[in-house]
Design an enzyme around this catalytic site. Structure first.
Site, PDB file in Angstrom:
ATOM      1  N   THR A 109       2.982 -24.041  20.738  1.00 58.55           N
ATOM      2  CA  THR A 109       2.297 -24.883  19.515  1.00 58.55           C
ATOM      3  C   THR A 109       3.461 -25.837  19.163  1.00 58.55           C
ATOM      4  O   THR A 109       3.197 -27.088  19.034  1.00 58.55           O
ATOM      5  CB  THR A 109       1.976 -23.954  18.398  1.00 58.55           C
ATOM      6  OG1 THR A 109       1.016 -22.824  18.832  1.00 58.55           O
ATOM      7  CG2 THR A 109       1.423 -24.832  17.332  1.00 58.55           C
ATOM      8  N   TRP A 122       3.816 -28.285  22.246  1.00 59.15           N
ATOM      9  CA  TRP A 122       2.747 -29.218  22.107  1.00 59.15           C
ATOM     10  C   TRP A 122       2.891 -30.456  21.325  1.00 59.15           C
ATOM     11  O   TRP A 122       2.213 -31.316  21.672  1.00 59.15           O
ATOM     12  CB  TRP A 122       1.554 -28.440  21.855  1.00 59.15           C
ATOM     13  CG  TRP A 122       0.293 -28.994  22.272  1.00 59.15           C
ATOM     14  CD1 TRP A 122      -0.391 -29.198  22.974  1.00 59.15           C
ATOM     15  CD2 TRP A 122      -0.264 -29.786  21.029  1.00 59.15           C
ATOM     16  NE1 TRP A 122      -1.492 -30.230  23.323  1.00 59.15           N
ATOM     17  CE2 TRP A 122      -1.560 -30.390  21.875  1.00 59.15           C
ATOM     18  CE3 TRP A 122      -0.162 -30.213  19.938  1.00 59.15           C
ATOM     19  CZ2 TRP A 122      -2.399 -31.346  20.934  1.00 59.15           C
ATOM     20  CZ3 TRP A 122      -1.238 -30.912  19.101  1.00 59.15           C
ATOM     21  CH2 TRP A 122      -1.847 -31.608  19.909  1.00 59.15           C
ATOM     22  N   HIS A 123       3.446 -30.083  19.847  1.00 54.91           N
ATOM     23  CA  HIS A 123       3.622 -31.261  19.048  1.00 54.91           C
ATOM     24  C   HIS A 123       4.532 -32.345  19.416  1.00 54.91           C
ATOM     25  O   HIS A 123       4.634 -33.446  18.957  1.00 54.91           O
ATOM     26  CB  HIS A 123       3.736 -30.607  17.669  1.00 54.91           C
ATOM     27  CG  HIS A 123       2.476 -30.294  17.052  1.00 54.91           C
ATOM     28  ND1 HIS A 123       2.017 -28.930  17.350  1.00 54.91           N
ATOM     29  CD2 HIS A 123       1.532 -30.955  16.406  1.00 54.91           C
ATOM     30  CE1 HIS A 123       0.813 -28.840  16.710  1.00 54.91           C
ATOM     31  NE2 HIS A 123       0.612 -29.885  16.121  1.00 54.91           N
ATOM     32  N   GLY A 124       5.543 -31.950  20.284  1.00 56.78           N
ATOM     33  CA  GLY A 124       6.850 -32.722  20.624  1.00 56.78           C
ATOM     34  C   GLY A 124       7.832 -32.070  21.286  1.00 56.78           C
ATOM     35  O   GLY A 124       8.119 -31.115  20.831  1.00 56.78           O
TER      36      GLY A 124
END
Length: 185
Positions: free
Chosen positions: A115, A118-120
């Protein structure tokens, strides 16, 4: 509301070295609401546009800031992303129906690390995901959501600590580097 709050949040995050404690908290709280109003608003617009064209999309936010646990927060925040990670990563790993707590910790660690990534591909996002993973693992191992559901006073304390960690998480999320996040905190 989001744009108005962003003025305070942007000013606070731009001047971290000269902020007072009160200004730091105000900036972090403003960002906490800014990101909710922004993201929830975009989601609501997408739902409305979808309905115009005959599509039914599920709600993506369900009052996340009233949550009494981090687990509850993530059931209410960005529900489409949470359900994707649940269905396509957590469940295939075995979810919580595993034979050992070690495997449960492993499954949750993988999901929350993913997670964050996934955001960066930035250490702040990775640490943000790992922070939530640690908090959810703690809640699962000590059965906090069930205990909090049974005790109103624990619910109030739970809400306070949930919001404290959510705000700290948003500082990590908003910061460009770990050093900057640490300085802000």
């Amino acid at each position: 509301l989001s744009n108005s709050l962003s003025v305070f949040a942007d000013n606070a995050f731009a001047s971290v070295s000269t902020l007072s404690v009160a200004s730091s908290w105000l900036g972090a709280i403003c960002y906490t609401f800014q990101i909710f109003f922004d993201f929830s608003g975009y989601s609501d617009m997408a739902i409305g546009l979808g309905r115009i064209f005959g599509f039914e999309f599920l709600e993506n936010f369900n009052y996340p800031y009233i949550s009494r646990t981090i687990t509850e927060f993530w059931r209410r925040w960005h529900m489409s992303l949470g359900s994707w990670f649940r269905d396509y990563l957590y469940f295939p790993l075995g979810g919580s129906r595993v034979s050992t707590k070690t495997r449960l910790v492993f499954n949750l660690s993988i999901v929350w690390f993913a997670t964050g990534v996934w955001h960066g591909a930035n250490w702040t996002f990775i640490l943000w995901g790992v922070l939530y993973g640690i908090l959810i693992i703690f809640e699962k191992l000590f059965d906090l959501p069930r205990r909090i559901d049974k005790n109103r006073a624990l619910g109030i304390v739970g809400w306070f600590f949930t919001m404290l960690f959510v705000i700290i998480g948003w500082v990590l999320f908003r910061s460009d580097t770990l050093g900057y996040a640490w300085q802000y905190l």
